[in-house]
Design a protein around this motif. Structure first.
Motif, PDB file in Angstrom:
ATOM      1  N   ASN A 115       0.808  -1.218   0.000  1.00  0.00           N
ATOM      2  CA  ASN A 115       0.000   0.000   0.000  1.00  0.00           C
ATOM      3  C   ASN A 115       0.844   1.273   0.000  1.00  0.00           C
ATOM      4  O   ASN A 115       0.314   2.376   0.149  1.00  0.00           O
ATOM      5  CB  ASN A 115      -0.961   0.000   1.197  1.00  0.00           C
ATOM      6  CG  ASN A 115      -2.135  -0.928   0.975  1.00  0.00           C
ATOM      7  OD1 ASN A 115      -3.115  -0.556   0.336  1.00  0.00           O
ATOM      8  ND2 ASN A 115      -2.019  -2.166   1.477  1.00  0.00           N
ATOM      9  N   GLY A 116       2.135   1.109  -0.119  1.00  0.00           N
ATOM     10  CA  GLY A 116       2.989   2.290  -0.252  1.00  0.00           C
ATOM     11  C   GLY A 116       3.106   3.121   1.012  1.00  0.00           C
ATOM     12  O   GLY A 116       3.343   4.339   0.944  1.00  0.00           O
ATOM     13  N   CYS A 117       2.940   2.502   2.147  1.00  0.00           N
ATOM     14  CA  CYS A 117       2.979   3.263   3.412  1.00  0.00           C
ATOM     15  C   CYS A 117       4.330   3.941   3.601  1.00  0.00           C
ATOM     16  O   CYS A 117       4.421   5.011   4.228  1.00  0.00           O
ATOM     17  CB  CYS A 117       2.682   2.343   4.596  1.00  0.00           C
ATOM     18  SG  CYS A 117       1.076   1.506   4.481  1.00  0.00           S
ATOM     19  N   HIS A 121       5.901   7.110   5.617  1.00  0.00           N
ATOM     20  CA  HIS A 121       6.313   6.690   6.960  1.00  0.00           C
ATOM     21  C   HIS A 121       7.658   5.973   6.931  1.00  0.00           C
ATOM     22  O   HIS A 121       7.962   5.240   6.006  1.00  0.00           O
ATOM     23  CB  HIS A 121       5.273   5.738   7.569  1.00  0.00           C
ATOM     24  CG  HIS A 121       3.953   6.387   7.829  1.00  0.00           C
ATOM     25  ND1 HIS A 121       3.769   7.294   8.843  1.00  0.00           N
ATOM     26  CD2 HIS A 121       2.761   6.275   7.188  1.00  0.00           C
ATOM     27  CE1 HIS A 121       2.504   7.701   8.841  1.00  0.00           C
ATOM     28  NE2 HIS A 121       1.874   7.116   7.846  1.00  0.00           N
ATOM     29  N   ARG A 122       8.393   6.170   7.992  1.00  0.00           N
ATOM     30  CA  ARG A 122       9.698   5.556   8.117  1.00  0.00           C
ATOM     31  C   ARG A 122       9.640   4.432   9.153  1.00  0.00           C
ATOM     32  O   ARG A 122       9.038   4.580  10.216  1.00  0.00           O
ATOM     33  CB  ARG A 122      10.719   6.613   8.563  1.00  0.00           C
ATOM     34  CG  ARG A 122      12.173   6.234   8.332  1.00  0.00           C
ATOM     35  CD  ARG A 122      13.038   7.471   8.565  1.00  0.00           C
ATOM     36  NE  ARG A 122      14.421   7.236   8.192  1.00  0.00           N
ATOM     37  CZ  ARG A 122      14.900   7.352   6.961  1.00  0.00           C
ATOM     38  NH1 ARG A 122      14.091   7.702   5.981  1.00  0.00           N
ATOM     39  NH2 ARG A 122      16.168   7.136   6.714  1.00  0.00           N
ATOM     40  N   VAL A 123      10.281   3.300   8.833  1.00  0.00           N
ATOM     41  CA  VAL A 123      10.490   2.217   9.800  1.00  0.00           C
ATOM     42  C   VAL A 123      11.969   1.896   9.764  1.00  0.00           C
ATOM     43  O   VAL A 123      12.492   1.496   8.728  1.00  0.00           O
ATOM     44  CB  VAL A 123       9.653   0.973   9.459  1.00  0.00           C
ATOM     45  CG1 VAL A 123       9.988  -0.159  10.430  1.00  0.00           C
ATOM     46  CG2 VAL A 123       8.158   1.287   9.509  1.00  0.00           C
ATOM     47  N   SER A 128       9.939   7.340   4.137  1.00  0.00           N
ATOM     48  CA  SER A 128       9.948   8.805   4.129  1.00  0.00           C
ATOM     49  C   SER A 128       9.728   9.362   5.535  1.00  0.00           C
ATOM     50  O   SER A 128       9.097   8.714   6.384  1.00  0.00           O
ATOM     51  CB  SER A 128       8.830   9.305   3.206  1.00  0.00           C
ATOM     52  OG  SER A 128       8.591  10.670   3.411  1.00  0.00           O
ATOM     53  N   VAL A 129      10.192  10.573   5.761  1.00  0.00           N
ATOM     54  CA  VAL A 129       9.985  11.228   7.061  1.00  0.00           C
ATOM     55  C   VAL A 129       8.830  12.215   7.005  1.00  0.00           C
ATOM     56  O   VAL A 129       8.624  12.992   7.927  1.00  0.00           O
ATOM     57  CB  VAL A 129      11.262  11.961   7.528  1.00  0.00           C
ATOM     58  CG1 VAL A 129      12.398  10.993   7.737  1.00  0.00           C
ATOM     59  CG2 VAL A 129      11.647  13.073   6.546  1.00  0.00           C
ATOM     60  N   PHE A 130       8.049  12.184   5.915  1.00  0.00           N
ATOM     61  CA  PHE A 130       6.947  13.143   5.817  1.00  0.00           C
ATOM     62  C   PHE A 130       5.915  12.909   6.927  1.00  0.00           C
ATOM     63  O   PHE A 130       5.465  13.822   7.590  1.00  0.00           O
ATOM     64  CB  PHE A 130       6.290  13.028   4.437  1.00  0.00           C
ATOM     65  CG  PHE A 130       5.154  13.976   4.250  1.00  0.00           C
ATOM     66  CD1 PHE A 130       5.359  15.344   4.320  1.00  0.00           C
ATOM     67  CD2 PHE A 130       3.861  13.510   4.006  1.00  0.00           C
ATOM     68  CE1 PHE A 130       4.293  16.231   4.146  1.00  0.00           C
ATOM     69  CE2 PHE A 130       2.808  14.394   3.832  1.00  0.00           C
ATOM     70  CZ  PHE A 130       3.026  15.758   3.911  1.00  0.00           C
ATOM     71  N   GLY A 131       5.545  11.672   7.132  1.00  0.00           N
ATOM     72  CA  GLY A 131       4.596  11.331   8.184  1.00  0.00           C
ATOM     73  C   GLY A 131       5.313  10.834   9.427  1.00  0.00           C
ATOM     74  O   GLY A 131       6.548  10.805   9.476  1.00  0.00           O
ATOM     75  N   PRO A 191       5.600  16.719   1.037  1.00  0.00           N
ATOM     76  CA  PRO A 191       5.627  15.265   0.781  1.00  0.00           C
ATOM     77  C   PRO A 191       6.937  14.784   0.169  1.00  0.00           C
ATOM     78  O   PRO A 191       7.300  13.617   0.332  1.00  0.00           O
ATOM     79  CB  PRO A 191       4.456  15.064  -0.191  1.00  0.00           C
ATOM     80  CG  PRO A 191       3.511  16.167   0.138  1.00  0.00           C
ATOM     81  CD  PRO A 191       4.375  17.340   0.502  1.00  0.00           C
ATOM     82  N   ASP A 192       7.664  15.682  -0.545  1.00  0.00           N
ATOM     83  CA  ASP A 192       8.938  15.246  -1.129  1.00  0.00           C
ATOM     84  C   ASP A 192      10.090  15.344  -0.124  1.00  0.00           C
ATOM     85  O   ASP A 192      11.256  15.285  -0.508  1.00  0.00           O
ATOM     86  CB  ASP A 192       9.250  16.057  -2.392  1.00  0.00           C
ATOM     87  CG  ASP A 192       9.466  17.539  -2.093  1.00  0.00           C
ATOM     88  OD1 ASP A 192       9.388  17.911  -0.897  1.00  0.00           O
ATOM     89  OD2 ASP A 192       9.722  18.307  -3.031  1.00  0.00           O
ATOM     90  N   GLN A 193       9.756  15.511   1.152  1.00  0.00           N
ATOM     91  CA  GLN A 193      10.723  15.546   2.272  1.00  0.00           C
ATOM     92  C   GLN A 193      11.598  16.808   2.252  1.00  0.00           C
ATOM     93  O   GLN A 193      12.658  16.831   2.861  1.00  0.00           O
ATOM     94  CB  GLN A 193      11.607  14.300   2.291  1.00  0.00           C
ATOM     95  CG  GLN A 193      10.813  13.000   2.384  1.00  0.00           C
ATOM     96  CD  GLN A 193      11.708  11.802   2.561  1.00  0.00           C
ATOM     97  OE1 GLN A 193      12.411  11.681   3.570  1.00  0.00           O
ATOM     98  NE2 GLN A 193      11.725  10.912   1.596  1.00  0.00           N
TER      99      GLN A 193
END
Lengths: 250, 520
Positions: A115-117, A121-123, A128-131, A191-193
């Motif tokens: 789903n492209g989370c 989101h970063r794990v 990404s660090v946007f969310g 969104p592009d960080q």
């Protein structure tokens, strides 16, 4: 004499329960819920807390906090700490263990990828660090909260992730996460960080969206259970390394 | 050598200088700038026509991490004296910020708890300072050498300490104590400026049998009413005015039924004896931590056709008060910001309470919040505009209650409130007619501020905000004329002085003291 001793013991017990409940309501309920079923903080009626976590371990957590999760340290007197732990043990009715997290965490990780989370989101060191960073989300949020965050992300928005739209005087509209705002400036994460700052003298309006920038996801019941199980398993250690509780997930 | 000679030859700060401080606008010799605390200066080198050119002229770095440096610089004879939060006092050349000497308080192990310090007092060739471990020290103005040290009270780490700038009255060093949230018993002390010997003490929480003692339950711990901010002084009336803080336990009233004198009050004291002349209690039986530590400003204002000597205070409870400062008579009071706890004030100035404003186990939503409508940040008053300039915090809290147990050295409060989350806080700078309450103009801050104001004859009002902006406004219409981003929160009030023929505006921000001037 025996009767007096029992009465004294009972009085002490009642006092501790009342004091602990007061302390809980004032300090803990905001995140963990009045009944302890979780919210911004994890459930305290889960089997993990009620059966797998000792009183001493709970006291250590309360006294020292958990770094990286938003769980602060509370400097309570020993008797208050005892009373609070006693109250936590009786949350949601005596013997309540709360709902166990169901689902296949390993498959949930694939649902996460599909789903492209990770585009928001970063794990660990991926994504990404946007969310919000999800590396420790399992330690910081209840399963119920995680589930709601997926199907209805606007139900509760963490203050650091409020979505805003900046409309400039020349008619541009830019939407992002508000990183900071003061009397004269507003700074967004996009969104592009990347970051973009605005002088309010060039801005027509800064509008709080009042809803999450994350879309609501309609997953199958099984996929939703699995994704929640995966997120609930994310409990990075304090040095930042991701630790997955479920076997078979790397 | 040349500087040393100059230091030795300049006149010393006398009680006459302190009494007439407004006639020495080049200096800033008390915490408030003068005894009346108007914080207005007849300096106009920097004015509305050239303020746009104002720029940083020098800065002094403490080398310590920031976090709200609260010292108020003193300036006398071209020397600036400042304090750090760690028992340090520093002398700087006021013209360029170059350090001249530094005093470091000798702390016994565990005594340096790093509490804020708000500055010094000066008299003759001596400076006076309180320390985080509740001592008063006297220093040589020329060298920073320790001259005497007196313990105010046995130190209790984090619970009984001192933060304020001493008030110098005649030959006495008047100081107060902090720790109201920890249940310590408040007092105001006066020490002989020459010897350090304590001349008098006034306890702000009376014992049973003493005047006011019957406003507390007969049994149980009595504490609070700390005296953590500097008072003001009227030399003609020979009266010190001093505000007191919350009763103990803080934020929980069930175990201390009664008005709890002399908490949350303004005290009028005889400077020679410490004897109480009168008192006025703003928030009887306080349960919201609304200390009355805000500036008790002394003004002479027309009131019902007659010029009255008044003391005014924008109190933390969100009401503005005007009292006769000879008698303590309540003259006027009105809300200056949003408040949800009182229907109003009765004829005696006592609040008429609204229901559901007391802390409760479920949480009671009250405006203003614990930090108050305003707080210790200083207001100012310009005789040119007749306006009272002050900063306001628009913010509400959820007040919970739970019964605390008193343990010496530990926090003694019910439950710390939580800021409401469904409406963002903000701040205002208001220019208000103190007699009518009419607002001439106001400026909105994004965050609720902890900075005060300064007014000058240059037609300017200076203020700061929690995001780090230092700002200058036209005193008449509130037009924003100048601003600079300092990079750290401003938790103090700007001050101004002259050195080397130039007017400076100074403000601590973060770990730096910034001095602004026009280009040479």
């Amino acid at each position: 004499m025996k009767c007096v001793i029992i009465l004294l013991w009972y009085s002490a017990f009642v006092f501790a329960a009342d004091t602990g409940t007061d302390i809980y309501r004032a300090n803990c309920a905001f995140c963990h819920g009045l009944e302890g079923r979780g919210g911004r903080g994890p459930s305290l009626v889960s089997a993990h807390v009620q059966q797998e976590t000792s009183d001493d371990a709970l006291k250590t957590i309360i006294h020292g906090g958990i770094s990286g999760t938003g769980m602060p340290a509370f400097d309570l007197e020993p008797q208050d700490l005892d009373a609070l732990v006693h109250a936590i043990r009786h949350l949601g009715g005596q013997g309540s263990a709360g709902a166990a997290v169901r689902g296949d965490a390993a498959h949930g990780q694939r649902v996460f990828a599909k789903n492209g989370c990770a585009s928001c989101h970063r794990v660990g060191d991926q994504g990404s660090v946007f969310g919000p960073d999800l590396s420790r989300i399992g330690a910081a949020r209840s399963a119920e909260y995680l589930r709601e965050s997926i199907v209805n992300p606007s139900a509760d928005i963490a203050p650091d992730y409020a979505g805003v739209t900046v409309e400039t005087r020349d008619g541009r509209k830019v939407t992002g996460v508000r990183v900071s705002e003061d009397t004269f400036t507003v700074e967004l994460r996009l969104p592009d960080q990347t970051y973009q700052g605005f002088e309010k003298s060039t801005v027509r309006a800064v509008t709080d969206l009042g809803k999450s920038l994350m879309p609501a996801y309609s997953l199958s019941s099984a996929d939703l259970d699995d994704l929640v199980a995966y997120l609930a398993s994310l409990r990075a250690s304090s040095n930042g390394q991701v630790v997955l509780r479920e076997k078979g997930i790397q | 050598m040349k500087l040393l000679l100059a230091l030795l030859l300049v006149a010393q700060v006398s009680t006459d200088w302190l009494t007439h401080a407004l006639d020495h606008p080049q200096d800033w010799m008390t915490y408030w700038g003068d005894y009346s605390a108007v914080r207005y200066r007849k300096l106009n080198q920097i004015n509305t026509t050239n303020i746009a050119q104002l720029r940083v002229d020098w800065m002094y770095q403490t080398g310590k991490a920031g976090g709200g440096w609260e010292t108020m610089p003193l300036v006398a004879n071209g020397i600036m004296y400042i304090t750090g939060p760690d028992g340090t006092a520093i002398a700087l050349d006021a013209a360029n910020g170059h350090p001249l000497w530094k005093y470091e308080h000798n702390f016994p192990t565990g005594h340096n708890t790093g509490q804020a310090n708000r500055g010094l007092g000066i008299l003759g060739d001596r400076l006076f300072m309180v320390t985080p471990d509740a001592n008063v020290v006297a220093l040589d103005t020329k060298t920073g050498r320790l001259l005497w040290q007196s313990e105010m009270a046995p130190f209790i780490p984090g619970a009984r300490y001192a933060t304020l700038a001493p008030l110098i009255v005649k030959n006495k060093v008047v100081v107060g104590i902090s720790g109201g949230e920890h249940g310590v018993r408040g007092f105001i002390d006066a020490y002989d400026a020459d010897t350090g010997k304590r001349a008098w003490r006034f306890y702000t929480v009376p014992l049973a049998g003493e005047p006011g003692g019957d406003t507390w339950p007969a049994n149980g711990h009595r504490g609070g009413a700390p005296t953590w901010m500097t008072g003001t002084y009227d030399p003609l009336l020979q009266t010190i005015y001093w505000g007191t803080g919350n009763p103990g336990p803080d934020l929980y009233g069930d175990v201390r039924k009664g008005d709890n004198l002399f908490s949350c009050s303004l005290l009028a004291l005889d400077p020679d004896t410490g004897k109480l002349k009168w008192y006025f209690q703003f928030s009887p039986h306080d349960t919201h931590d609304w200390d009355a530590a805000e500036t008790p400003m002394l003004l002479d204002l027309p009131w019902k056709g007659k010029l009255r000597k008044v003391v005014v205070q924008a109190n933390r409870n969100a009401f503005f008060y005007m009292l006769d400062r000879e008698t303590g008579e309540f003259l006027e009071g009105y809300p200056y910001g949003r408040q949800t706890w009182a229907k109003g004030l009765d004829a005696e100035g006592r609040p008429i309470l609204m229901p559901h404003s007391e802390p409760s186990p479920e949480g009671a939503r009250v405006c203003p919040g614990l930090a108050g409508g305003t707080n210790w940040m200083a207001p100012s008053f310009s005789p040119e505009t007749g306006l009272f300039y002050f900063t306001l915090r628009e913010q509400c809290d959820q007040f919970f209650s739970s019964p605390p147990v008193y343990t010496e050295g530990k926090a003694y409060w019910g439950t710390f409130p939580r800021q409401v989350t469904d409406e963002p806080e903000y701040g205002l700078l208001k220019a208000m007619d103190p007699i009518t309450g009419k607002i001439a103009w106001q400026f909105r801050f994004f965050h609720a501020p902890w900075a005060g104001t300064l007014a000058t004859s240059g037609g300017l009002v200076f203020s700061g905000d929690e995001d780090g902006y230092l700002l200058a406004f036209d005193a008449r219409d509130g037009k924003l004329l100048w601003k600079i981003y300092t990079g750290a929160e401003i938790r103090n009030s700007p001050m101004t002085y002259m050195a080397g023929g130039r007017q400076f505006v100074a403000i601590p921000s973060g770990a730096a003291l910034l001095a602004f001037a026009l280009p040479q």
